[in-house]
Design a protein around this motif. Structure first.
Motif, PDB file in Angstrom:
ATOM      1  N   VAL A 190       0.874  -1.170   0.000  1.00  0.00           N
ATOM      2  CA  VAL A 190       0.000   0.000   0.000  1.00  0.00           C
ATOM      3  C   VAL A 190       0.917   1.227   0.000  1.00  0.00           C
ATOM      4  O   VAL A 190       2.017   1.185   0.561  1.00  0.00           O
ATOM      5  CB  VAL A 190      -0.959  -0.016   1.222  1.00  0.00           C
ATOM      6  CG1 VAL A 190      -0.218   0.142   2.519  1.00  0.00           C
ATOM      7  CG2 VAL A 190      -2.046   1.030   1.090  1.00  0.00           C
ATOM      8  N   SER A 191       0.498   2.291  -0.633  1.00  0.00           N
ATOM      9  CA  SER A 191       1.338   3.488  -0.692  1.00  0.00           C
ATOM     10  C   SER A 191       1.429   4.153   0.680  1.00  0.00           C
ATOM     11  O   SER A 191       0.508   4.037   1.502  1.00  0.00           O
ATOM     12  CB  SER A 191       0.786   4.486  -1.709  1.00  0.00           C
ATOM     13  OG  SER A 191      -0.366   5.121  -1.198  1.00  0.00           O
ATOM     14  N   HIS A 192       2.518   4.853   0.899  1.00  0.00           N
ATOM     15  CA  HIS A 192       2.666   5.593   2.148  1.00  0.00           C
ATOM     16  C   HIS A 192       1.606   6.686   2.253  1.00  0.00           C
ATOM     17  O   HIS A 192       1.145   6.992   3.357  1.00  0.00           O
ATOM     18  CB  HIS A 192       4.073   6.176   2.272  1.00  0.00           C
ATOM     19  CG  HIS A 192       5.077   5.175   2.745  1.00  0.00           C
ATOM     20  ND1 HIS A 192       6.227   5.525   3.394  1.00  0.00           N
ATOM     21  CD2 HIS A 192       5.093   3.820   2.696  1.00  0.00           C
ATOM     22  CE1 HIS A 192       6.920   4.441   3.698  1.00  0.00           C
ATOM     23  NE2 HIS A 192       6.243   3.399   3.278  1.00  0.00           N
ATOM     24  N   LEU A 198       5.483   2.290  14.311  1.00  0.00           N
ATOM     25  CA  LEU A 198       6.655   1.908  13.524  1.00  0.00           C
ATOM     26  C   LEU A 198       6.208   1.054  12.353  1.00  0.00           C
ATOM     27  O   LEU A 198       5.468   0.083  12.532  1.00  0.00           O
ATOM     28  CB  LEU A 198       7.664   1.129  14.373  1.00  0.00           C
ATOM     29  CG  LEU A 198       8.919   0.641  13.654  1.00  0.00           C
ATOM     30  CD1 LEU A 198       9.795   1.818  13.209  1.00  0.00           C
ATOM     31  CD2 LEU A 198       9.710  -0.303  14.550  1.00  0.00           C
ATOM     32  N   LEU A 199       6.662   1.403  11.156  1.00  0.00           N
ATOM     33  CA  LEU A 199       6.422   0.631   9.942  1.00  0.00           C
ATOM     34  C   LEU A 199       7.762   0.086   9.473  1.00  0.00           C
ATOM     35  O   LEU A 199       8.724   0.855   9.335  1.00  0.00           O
ATOM     36  CB  LEU A 199       5.810   1.513   8.847  1.00  0.00           C
ATOM     37  CG  LEU A 199       5.593   0.845   7.491  1.00  0.00           C
ATOM     38  CD1 LEU A 199       4.430  -0.129   7.550  1.00  0.00           C
ATOM     39  CD2 LEU A 199       5.359   1.897   6.407  1.00  0.00           C
ATOM     40  N   VAL A 200       7.834  -1.221   9.239  1.00  0.00           N
ATOM     41  CA  VAL A 200       9.040  -1.841   8.706  1.00  0.00           C
ATOM     42  C   VAL A 200       8.655  -2.489   7.377  1.00  0.00           C
ATOM     43  O   VAL A 200       7.830  -3.416   7.342  1.00  0.00           O
ATOM     44  CB  VAL A 200       9.630  -2.887   9.682  1.00  0.00           C
ATOM     45  CG1 VAL A 200      10.897  -3.499   9.084  1.00  0.00           C
ATOM     46  CG2 VAL A 200       9.926  -2.259  11.036  1.00  0.00           C
ATOM     47  N   ASP A 201       9.231  -1.986   6.287  1.00  0.00           N
ATOM     48  CA  ASP A 201       8.914  -2.475   4.948  1.00  0.00           C
ATOM     49  C   ASP A 201       9.426  -3.895   4.729  1.00  0.00           C
ATOM     50  O   ASP A 201      10.466  -4.292   5.271  1.00  0.00           O
ATOM     51  CB  ASP A 201       9.565  -1.570   3.889  1.00  0.00           C
ATOM     52  CG  ASP A 201       8.891  -0.216   3.776  1.00  0.00           C
ATOM     53  OD1 ASP A 201       7.688  -0.113   4.081  1.00  0.00           O
ATOM     54  OD2 ASP A 201       9.574   0.744   3.375  1.00  0.00           O
ATOM     55  N   ASN A 202       8.688  -4.634   3.890  1.00  0.00           N
ATOM     56  CA  ASN A 202       9.115  -5.937   3.376  1.00  0.00           C
ATOM     57  C   ASN A 202       9.645  -6.898   4.434  1.00  0.00           C
ATOM     58  O   ASN A 202      10.742  -7.438   4.295  1.00  0.00           O
ATOM     59  CB  ASN A 202      10.162  -5.748   2.277  1.00  0.00           C
ATOM     60  CG  ASN A 202       9.615  -4.962   1.119  1.00  0.00           C
ATOM     61  OD1 ASN A 202       8.493  -5.188   0.674  1.00  0.00           O
ATOM     62  ND2 ASN A 202      10.385  -4.008   0.636  1.00  0.00           N
ATOM     63  N   VAL A 203       8.859  -7.157   5.472  1.00  0.00           N
ATOM     64  CA  VAL A 203       9.293  -8.117   6.490  1.00  0.00           C
ATOM     65  C   VAL A 203       9.099  -9.557   6.022  1.00  0.00           C
ATOM     66  O   VAL A 203       9.839 -10.437   6.429  1.00  0.00           O
ATOM     67  CB  VAL A 203       8.605  -7.904   7.855  1.00  0.00           C
ATOM     68  CG1 VAL A 203       9.035  -6.584   8.471  1.00  0.00           C
ATOM     69  CG2 VAL A 203       7.109  -8.003   7.760  1.00  0.00           C
ATOM     70  N   ALA A 204       8.097  -9.806   5.158  1.00  0.00           N
ATOM     71  CA  ALA A 204       7.868 -11.152   4.629  1.00  0.00           C
ATOM     72  C   ALA A 204       6.883 -11.100   3.473  1.00  0.00           C
ATOM     73  O   ALA A 204       5.824 -10.481   3.576  1.00  0.00           O
ATOM     74  CB  ALA A 204       7.319 -12.072   5.716  1.00  0.00           C
ATOM     75  N   LYS A 237       8.552   5.946  11.005  1.00  0.00           N
ATOM     76  CA  LYS A 237       7.892   6.107  12.296  1.00  0.00           C
ATOM     77  C   LYS A 237       7.057   7.371  12.332  1.00  0.00           C
ATOM     78  O   LYS A 237       7.244   8.292  11.531  1.00  0.00           O
ATOM     79  CB  LYS A 237       8.915   6.127  13.425  1.00  0.00           C
ATOM     80  CG  LYS A 237       9.828   7.344  13.395  1.00  0.00           C
ATOM     81  CD  LYS A 237      10.821   7.305  14.538  1.00  0.00           C
ATOM     82  CE  LYS A 237      11.727   8.538  14.452  1.00  0.00           C
ATOM     83  NZ  LYS A 237      12.678   8.592  15.532  1.00  0.00           N
ATOM     84  N   THR A 238       6.153   7.388  13.281  1.00  0.00           N
ATOM     85  CA  THR A 238       5.357   8.562  13.595  1.00  0.00           C
ATOM     86  C   THR A 238       4.770   8.338  14.986  1.00  0.00           C
ATOM     87  O   THR A 238       4.979   7.286  15.589  1.00  0.00           O
ATOM     88  CB  THR A 238       4.238   8.837  12.548  1.00  0.00           C
ATOM     89  OG1 THR A 238       3.650  10.103  12.817  1.00  0.00           O
ATOM     90  CG2 THR A 238       3.187   7.756  12.540  1.00  0.00           C
ATOM     91  N   PRO A 273       2.436  12.431   9.081  1.00  0.00           N
ATOM     92  CA  PRO A 273       2.995  11.464   8.134  1.00  0.00           C
ATOM     93  C   PRO A 273       4.208  10.718   8.696  1.00  0.00           C
ATOM     94  O   PRO A 273       4.965  11.245   9.512  1.00  0.00           O
ATOM     95  CB  PRO A 273       3.392  12.330   6.936  1.00  0.00           C
ATOM     96  CG  PRO A 273       2.504  13.523   7.022  1.00  0.00           C
ATOM     97  CD  PRO A 273       2.332  13.775   8.501  1.00  0.00           C
ATOM     98  N   LEU A 274       4.365   9.483   8.232  1.00  0.00           N
ATOM     99  CA  LEU A 274       5.528   8.671   8.582  1.00  0.00           C
ATOM    100  C   LEU A 274       6.806   9.355   8.119  1.00  0.00           C
ATOM    101  O   LEU A 274       6.832   9.968   7.044  1.00  0.00           O
ATOM    102  CB  LEU A 274       5.423   7.291   7.926  1.00  0.00           C
ATOM    103  CG  LEU A 274       4.308   6.387   8.450  1.00  0.00           C
ATOM    104  CD1 LEU A 274       3.957   5.322   7.424  1.00  0.00           C
ATOM    105  CD2 LEU A 274       4.731   5.755   9.765  1.00  0.00           C
ATOM    106  N   THR A 275       7.857   9.255   8.927  1.00  0.00           N
ATOM    107  CA  THR A 275       9.158   9.808   8.563  1.00  0.00           C
ATOM    108  C   THR A 275      10.199   8.696   8.615  1.00  0.00           C
ATOM    109  O   THR A 275      10.044   7.735   9.375  1.00  0.00           O
ATOM    110  CB  THR A 275       9.571  10.940   9.519  1.00  0.00           C
ATOM    111  OG1 THR A 275       9.634  10.433  10.846  1.00  0.00           O
ATOM    112  CG2 THR A 275       8.606  12.109   9.445  1.00  0.00           C
ATOM    113  N   PRO A 276      11.269   8.803   7.809  1.00  0.00           N
ATOM    114  CA  PRO A 276      12.299   7.762   7.802  1.00  0.00           C
ATOM    115  C   PRO A 276      12.911   7.553   9.186  1.00  0.00           C
ATOM    116  O   PRO A 276      13.138   8.503   9.938  1.00  0.00           O
ATOM    117  CB  PRO A 276      13.340   8.300   6.821  1.00  0.00           C
ATOM    118  CG  PRO A 276      12.589   9.263   5.948  1.00  0.00           C
ATOM    119  CD  PRO A 276      11.557   9.876   6.843  1.00  0.00           C
ATOM    120  N   ALA A 277      13.168   6.262   9.505  1.00  0.00           N
ATOM    121  CA  ALA A 277      13.748   5.906  10.799  1.00  0.00           C
ATOM    122  C   ALA A 277      14.833   4.849  10.621  1.00  0.00           C
ATOM    123  O   ALA A 277      15.040   4.019  11.491  1.00  0.00           O
ATOM    124  CB  ALA A 277      12.663   5.398  11.737  1.00  0.00           C
TER     125      ALA A 277
END
Length: 129
Positions: free
Chosen positions: A14-16, A54-60, A41-42, A31-35
């Motif tokens: 899904v898009s940010h 916390l959002l972590v891309d592509n975990v599985a 994170k936000t 909005p989420l910011t790079p962490a």
């Protein structure tokens, strides 16, 4: 039912922008910011309490982990959050089956929620791979 101490769901692609709009609506989050590499994170608010996110891309398998590090969320359980997110984001959401208890849960059993209300238990990651 007891409120989970935190909430974690797994979000299909899904898009940010779409995710940020939902987080703003659900938790008044900016909005989420790079962490870090692949991390965002936000901090949202719910009933006057801060909610670290916390959002972590592509975990599985093309899914991102979305973690709300607080018991102060609009959702009592991961499954409740998954149901809300699937409709709001119009994408597949997965979560663990029940709370985490050492030695009591099958780590490969998850709950899958699709837009439109279809949901059920799945094995993930797929043991056939």
């Amino acid at each position: 039912m007891e409120q989970y101490p935190d909430i974690e769901v797994y979000v299909a692609r899904v898009s940010h922008d779409t995710l940020n709009a939902w987080l703003a609506s659900a938790l008044s989050a900016p909005p989420l910011t790079p962490a870090g590499k692949g991390k965002w994170k936000t901090r949202g608010m719910y009933q006057g309490e801060e909610v670290p996110i916390l959002l972590v891309d592509n975990v599985a398998d093309g899914f991102a982990s979305l973690w709300f590090d607080s018991s102060h969320t609009p959702w009592m359980t991961d499954q409740e959050c998954a149901q809300h997110a699937a409709e709001a984001l119009q994408t597949e959401i997965r979560c663990s089956l029940g709370g985490w208890h050492p030695g009591n849960d099958d780590p490969d059993r998850f709950w899958q929620v699709l837009p439109g209300g279809k949901e059920g238990a799945i094995e993930w990651p797929d043991s056939g791979r």
